[in-house]
Design a protein around this motif. Structure first.
Motif, PDB file in Angstrom:
ATOM      1  N   LEU A   1     -28.735  -7.199 -18.934  1.00 15.23           N
ATOM      2  CA  LEU A   1     -29.754  -7.049 -19.988  1.00 15.23           C
ATOM      3  C   LEU A   1     -30.375  -5.653 -19.985  1.00 15.23           C
ATOM      4  CD1 LEU A   1     -31.591  -8.427 -22.128  1.00 15.23           C
ATOM      5  CD2 LEU A   1     -33.069  -9.126 -20.267  1.00 15.23           C
ATOM      6  N   LEU A   2     -30.523  -5.073 -18.789  1.00 11.94           N
ATOM      7  CA  LEU A   2     -31.196  -3.790 -18.699  1.00 11.94           C
ATOM      8  C   LEU A   2     -30.261  -2.612 -18.967  1.00 11.94           C
ATOM      9  CD1 LEU A   2     -33.397  -4.446 -15.555  1.00 11.94           C
ATOM     10  CD2 LEU A   2     -33.932  -4.803 -17.943  1.00 11.94           C
TER      11      LEU A   2
ATOM     12  N   ASN B   1     -40.479 -25.145 -12.048  1.00  7.67           N
ATOM     13  CA  ASN B   1     -39.551 -24.010 -11.870  1.00  7.67           C
ATOM     14  C   ASN B   1     -38.134 -24.493 -11.581  1.00  7.67           C
ATOM     15  OD1 ASN B   1     -41.470 -22.063 -12.293  1.00  7.67           O
ATOM     16  ND2 ASN B   1     -41.915 -21.764 -10.129  1.00  7.67           N
TER      17      ASN B   1
ATOM     18  N   SER C   1     -46.047 -16.817 -12.506  1.00 13.99           N
ATOM     19  CA  SER C   1     -44.738 -16.416 -11.974  1.00 13.99           C
ATOM     20  C   SER C   1     -44.347 -15.028 -12.475  1.00 13.99           C
ATOM     21  CB  SER C   1     -43.678 -17.482 -12.233  1.00 13.99           C
ATOM     22  OG  SER C   1     -43.411 -17.648 -13.574  1.00 13.99           O
ATOM     23  N   TYR C   2     -43.408 -14.918 -13.420  1.00 12.73           N
ATOM     24  CA  TYR C   2     -42.863 -13.599 -13.724  1.00 12.73           C
ATOM     25  C   TYR C   2     -42.987 -13.217 -15.202  1.00 12.73           C
ATOM     26  CZ  TYR C   2     -40.684 -14.239  -9.146  1.00 12.73           C
ATOM     27  OH  TYR C   2     -40.461 -14.457  -7.816  1.00 12.73           O
TER      28      TYR C   2
ATOM     29  N   ASP D   1     -40.640 -10.545 -17.356  1.00  9.03           N
ATOM     30  CA  ASP D   1     -39.824 -11.011 -18.486  1.00  9.03           C
ATOM     31  C   ASP D   1     -40.042 -10.117 -19.695  1.00  9.03           C
ATOM     32  OD1 ASP D   1     -38.978 -13.027 -16.917  1.00  9.03           O
ATOM     33  OD2 ASP D   1     -40.030 -14.636 -17.955  1.00  9.03           O
TER      34      ASP D   1
ATOM     35  N   ASN E   1     -38.300  -6.834 -19.164  1.00 11.86           N
ATOM     36  CA  ASN E   1     -36.856  -6.971 -19.356  1.00 11.86           C
ATOM     37  C   ASN E   1     -36.467  -6.924 -20.816  1.00 11.86           C
ATOM     38  OD1 ASN E   1     -36.428  -7.249 -16.658  1.00 11.86           O
ATOM     39  ND2 ASN E   1     -36.305  -9.481 -16.683  1.00 11.86           N
TER      40      ASN E   1
ATOM     41  N   LYS F   1     -46.389 -19.315  -7.367  1.00  9.39           N
ATOM     42  CA  LYS F   1     -45.033 -19.779  -7.071  1.00  9.39           C
ATOM     43  C   LYS F   1     -43.991 -18.754  -7.473  1.00  9.39           C
ATOM     44  CE  LYS F   1     -46.295 -24.472  -6.592  1.00  9.39           C
ATOM     45  NZ  LYS F   1     -46.956 -25.524  -7.292  1.00  9.39           N
TER      46      LYS F   1
ATOM     47  N   THR G   1     -35.252  -8.769  -7.879  1.00  9.04           N
ATOM     48  CA  THR G   1     -35.779  -9.811  -8.781  1.00  9.04           C
ATOM     49  C   THR G   1     -35.164 -11.169  -8.467  1.00  9.04           C
ATOM     50  OG1 THR G   1     -34.239  -8.857 -10.339  1.00  9.04           O
ATOM     51  CG2 THR G   1     -36.550  -8.550 -10.815  1.00  9.04           C
TER      52      THR G   1
ATOM     53  N   SER H   1     -37.274 -14.452  -6.709  1.00  6.44           N
ATOM     54  CA  SER H   1     -37.408 -15.779  -7.315  1.00  6.44           C
ATOM     55  C   SER H   1     -36.614 -16.823  -6.543  1.00  6.44           C
ATOM     56  CB  SER H   1     -37.041 -15.749  -8.794  1.00  6.44           C
ATOM     57  OG  SER H   1     -35.686 -15.944  -8.994  1.00  6.44           O
TER      58      SER H   1
END
Lengths: 288, 437
Positions: A40-41, A236, B87-88, B92, B95, B212, B395, B399
Motif C-alpha cells: 500500500l505504501l 480485534n 489501537s491503530y 491507518d 497508510n 490493545k 507494524t 499488532s
C-alpha cells in the motif's frame, strides 16, 4: 422521446459516475491487484506475481479460520435474527393502542451506530462482575462468571447474540410491512372454514410473506458475511482468531499490514463466496 | 421553449453542483499545502498531523502559535489532531493518505514505526538539515530510534517512560516496601505476590493493559528485555529464537498468571487505577501524572518499573516528527520541524504535558525532572532505557505481538503462541525483503 431519454441520462449521471468509480472500477482494480505484490505504501513498486497470492491464501491458516468463522456467524445469525424479527413482527402486527411504542422500542437499537453499540456491549460483556453488567447479574443470581468476549469458546457466540439483537428490529419492520399486505379477507374466510391459528399461519401467513422473507434472508445473509465492526471494536479478531472474519482479515492485511495485493485476493474470494451464496439462496427459495 | 431551456439549465446546474460538491469532499480534506498556497503568495502554508493526545494538545497548540508568531508573514503552520483510538486509527489514516499522496508536510509518528515508514519512503531523510550541535543535544535513545540505515529521518517531539504507580493507602495498610533506586526495583514475582495479597472482587491487584494496540509492546517489552529476552535479533531481521526463547516464554508465563488468577483485568476501564479500582498500575507514561489532580480521592505513589530478570530495564521512545514524501518544499518544512522539536518546545511538552523532553539541554535548569516522581522517569530514561525493536515490519510485529499477548492472557499456551508469532514475523520479514528487490 429522445429528449426524455436525454433527461434520464442527465439525472442518473452523478449516480452513475459514483457507481462506476467506487464500485465497478474498484472491483476491477481489486481483481487486478490480486495478482500483484502490492504494498500500500509503495504503489510504484507493485509487480505482477501471477496466482501466488491465491496459492498463499489457501495455505494461510488465519484466512481459513476467517472463512470458517464467517460461515459460522452467518449460519447461526441468519435463522436467529430472522426468526427473532419474524416473532417480533407477529407480536407488533395487531393495531392495538400503544403498539407504536413497542415497534419503536424494537427498532431503536438500529438508530445507534454499530460502533457505539459494540463499545456498549463490550462493557456489558466485561468479564469482571464489578464492571460487566451481565456478569454482575450472574453474580447476583449465584452463577459463575462468563468470559464472553475473552474466551475463544464464547467470543463469537457473544457477538452473534448482540448482532441479532441489534439487527432484528430492521427486519421486523420489513416483515411487518409484508404481514400487513396480506389481505384480512383471507383470514376471515379461513376462520369461516374452521381453520385454527396454526393452520392460518402455515397456509396464509407463510405463503403470503414468502417473497418478503426471501428478501430478508438474502439481505441478512449478505450483511452477515460482511461482519466487521463487532470484531474490529470488541475483540480485534481474537481470542485465538476465534472472531477473525473475512472482511476483518481483508482490512488487516490491506490497511494494517499494507499487503494490498494479498488483501485484494481475499476480497475476490469474498466476492465469489457472496455471489455464490446469494444465487444459491435465491434458487432454493424459488424452488419452494 | 424558454421555460424548457431554463429547466434544463437548472437541472444541469443542480447536477453539476452535486458532482462538484462530491469532488469538493475529496479536495477539501486534502492536507497538502498546495491549495493553501494560492490564498496568499507571500506566506508559505505548512501542514502537520499529530495524534489526538489530550495531555499534549495544549503544549503543541502553544508551540504552533509561537511558530506562527515568530514567522509571521513568512510561514503559517496548520495542525490537525487525529484520533488514535485504542489501537491503530492514526496509522491507518497515514497508510491511506500515503498511498493517495495526500500526506501533510510534517508528519508526526510513533517512534517505533520509524523504520517501517523510512523503509517504505513515507518520510524522507533529513540528516543533512540537522546541525551537529542539534544532533549532539538529542537523547541517545531518541537519536537511535530516529535513525534508519545511518540516516536520520525524524526528530523526537518528546520521550516517554513508564513508571510503576501504586495506591499509597493500600500499600501502607499492607506495609509493602517501596524501592528507593533502580537496583532495588520490585521483581515481577514480588509484584505478583503483592497483587495476590491486595486483590479483592472490587479492586484489581494491578492494571497491566493500557490499550490493545501499541500500548502492549510499549508497556511489556521492558520485562522481556529485563529477562534478557529481546523480541528480535539486534538487526531486527529475526524473531525465531528471540521472541520465543525460553526466557521470553517464561516472562510471558509470569505475566499470564496475573490474568488467569484474576489479579488483573483483561478489559480495564481507561481510568481503572485513578478510580481506585486497581491497586497498582504497571504501564502508562509520565503524562498521566498531570491528570491525577482530576482524581482528588486518589492517593497515588510511583516508583521504578519492576524487573523480570536481575536488572531493571525501562521502555522509552515516543512521538517524533518527520517530513513526508508528499511535502513539496522540505526546506520550509524543516524550519517548522526544527522549531517544533527544539529545546524550548520539547521542554514545554514536558512542563505542560508531563512527557520527558527529548533533548539534553531541556533538562538543564529544569527542576521538574529532579522532583518526585519525574526524577525516576529521568533516571530510567538516561540509564536503563532500551527502545522497542527496530524493524521494517514493525507494524506487523506490534499488532501481532498485541494479539499474541492477549491470547496468552486469556489462557493460550505461551510457548505455542510465541512460536507462532516468531514464524509469522519471520515470514513477513522475508516477504518484505523480497518485495524490496
Amino acid at each position: 422521446m429522445r429528449r426524455k431519454q436525454h433527461y434520464a441520462w442527465f439525472f442518473i449521471f452523478p449516480g452513475l459516475i459514483l457507481l462506476l468509480m467506487f464500485t465497478v472500477l474498484a472491483a476491477i482494480l481489486a481483481f487486478c491487484f490480486s495478482f500483484m505484490d502490492f504494498n500500500l505504501l509503495r504503489p510504484q513498486d507493485a509487480s505482477f506475481i501471477g496466482a501466488d497470492n491465491y496459492i498463499r491464501l489457501f495455505k494461510d491458516t488465519s484466512f481459513l479460520k476467517a472463512m470458517k468463522n464467517t460461515f459460522y456467524f452467518a449460519v447461526i445469525v441468519v435463522p436467529y435474527q430472522v426468526g427473532l424479527a419474524f416473532g417480533l413482527a407477529l407480536l407488533v402486527r395487531e393495531n392495538v393502542k400503544g403498539i407504536g411504542i413497542f415497534r419503536s422500542a424494537y427498532f431503536s437499537p438500529l438508530v445507534t451506530s454499530m460502533s457505539v453499540i459494540a463499545i456498549l456491549w463490550t462493557f456489558i460483556y466485561n468479564p469482571n462482575p464489578t464492571q460487566g453488567l451481565l456478569n454482575a447479574v450472574f453474580a447476583k443470581a449465584g452463577l459463575p462468571s462468563c468470559d464472553f468476549l475473552r474466551s475463544a469458546d464464547t467470543a463469537m457466540n457473544s457477538i452473534i447474540f448482540m448482532s441479532g439483537w441489534h439487527g432484528a428490529g430492521y427486519q421486523m419492520m420489513i416483515l411487518l410491512a409484508g404481514l400487513q399486505a396480506i389481505p384480512e379477507d383471507l383470514y376471515e374466510a379461513a376462520s369461516i372454514d374452521g381453520a385454527g391459528a396454526i393452520k392460518k399461519f402455515v397456509y396464509i401467513t407463510v405463503p403470503g410473506i414468502k417473497n418478503v422473507l426471501v428478501f430478508v434472508v438474502m439481505m441478512t445473509t449478505i450483511s452477515a458475511m460482511k461482519l466487521f465492526t463487532q470484531p474490529y471494536i470488541m475483540t480485534n479478531g481474537g481470542p485465538k482468531e476465534s472472531t477473525m472474519t473475512l472482511t476483518y482479515y481483508l482490512y488487516r492485511q490491506g490497511f494494517q499490514y499494507r499487503n494490498m495485493g494479498y488483501a485484494s485476493a481475499v476480497s475476490v474470494i469474498f466476492f465469489v463466496v457472496v455471489v455464490g451464496i446469494s444465487t444459491g439462496i435465491k434458487k432454493i427459495m424459488k424452488a419452494r | 421553449m424558454i421555460m424548457k431551456k431554463r429547466k434544463s439549465a437548472l437541472s444541469f446546474a443542480l447536477a453539476a453542483s452535486m458532482a462538484l460538491s462530491l469532488l469538493g469532499c475529496g479536495s477539501g480534506s486534502t492536507p497538502s499545502s498546495e491549495s493553501a498556497k494560492d490564498n496568499s503568495k507571500s506566506v508559505k502554508e505548512l501542514t502537520m498531523w499529530y495524534q489526538e493526545n489530550r495531555a499534549m494538545i495544549p503544549a503543541i497548540e502553544q508551540r504552533v502559535a509561537d511558530f506562527n508568531k515568530t514567522y509571521e508573514g513568512q510561514y503559517h503552520l496548520n495542525i490537525e489532531f487525529i484520533p488514535r483510538g485504542s489501537s491503530y486509527a492514526y496509522e491507518d489514516k497515514v497508510n491511506s493518505a500515503a498511498s493517495a499522496g495526500i500526506l501533510p508536510d510534517l508528519l508526526a509518528l510513533d517512534g517505533p514505526n520509524l523504520s517501517n515508514y523510512a523503509a517504505n519512503g513515507i518520510i524522507i531523510p533529513i540528516t543533512d538539515y540537522i546541525s551537529d550541535e542539534s544532533k549532539e543535544d538529542m537523547l541517545p535513545s531518541s537519536l537511535l530510534q530516529n535513525t534508519y540505515q545511518n540516516q536520520i529521518y525524524a526528530v523526537s517531539i518528546n520521550e516517554a517512560v513508564s513508571l510503576f504507580y501504586y495506591d499509597k493507602t493500600i500499600f501502607e495498610e499492607h506495609g509493602f516496601r517501596i524501592p528507593e533506586n533502580p537496583d532495588d526495583a520490585y521483581t515481577l514475582d514480588e509484584v505478583y505476590e503483592m497483587a495476590k495479597e491486595v486483590a479483592t472482587p472490587e479492586v484489581a491487584g494491578i492494571k497491566i493493559i493500557m490499550d490493545k494496540g501499541e500500548g502492549l509492546i510499549y508497556g511489556l517489552s521492558p520485562f522481556f528485555y529485563s529477562a534478557d529476552a529481546p523480541l528480535l535479533s539486534e538487526d531486527g531481521s529475526k524473531a525465531e529464537g528471540y521472541v520465543n526463547s525460553p526466557a521470553s516464554v517464561e516472562t510471558a508465563s509470569v505475566l499470564q498468571r496475573f490474568f488467569t488468577e484474576k489479579l488483573a483485568n483483561i478489559d480495564p476501564t481507561p481510568t481503572e487505577y485513578q478510580d481506585g479500582k486497581a491497586a497498582m498500575w504497571i504501564a502508562g507514561n509520565t503524562g498521566v501524572i498531570k491528570q491525577f489532580k482530576d482524581f482528588p480521592d486518589l492517593n497515588w505513589g510511583a516508583t521504578y518499573l519492576p524487573k523480570a530478570g536481575d536488572h531493571m530495564v525501562s521502555n522509552c521512545g515516543s512521538w517524533t516528527l518527520g517530513i513526508s514524501k508528499d511535502c513539496k518544499d522540505p526546506d520550509s518544512a524543516y524550519v517548522a520541524l526544527e522549531f517544533m522539536t527544539n529545546s524550548d518546545s520539547t521542554r514545554l511538552y514536558g512542563d505542560l504535558g508531563g512527557y520527558p523532553p527529548a533533548r539534553k539541554s531541556a533538562y538543564e535548569n529544569n527542576s521538574l525532572w529532579d522532583e518526585y516522581p519525574y526524577n525516576m522517569a529521568k533516571e530510567q530514561l538516561f540509564e536503563a532505557a532500551i527502545p522497542r525493536p527496530k524493524t521494517p515490519v514493525y507494524t506487523v510485529l506490534s499488532s501481532k505481538f498485541a494479539e499474541t499477548m492477549l491470547d496468552i492472557f486469556t489462557g493460550s499456551d505461551p510457548k505455542e503462541s510465541l512460536d507462532a508469532l516468531a514464524i509469522y514475523i519471520d515470514e513477513e520479514y522475508a516477504r518484505f525483503q523480497s518485495s524490496m528487490k
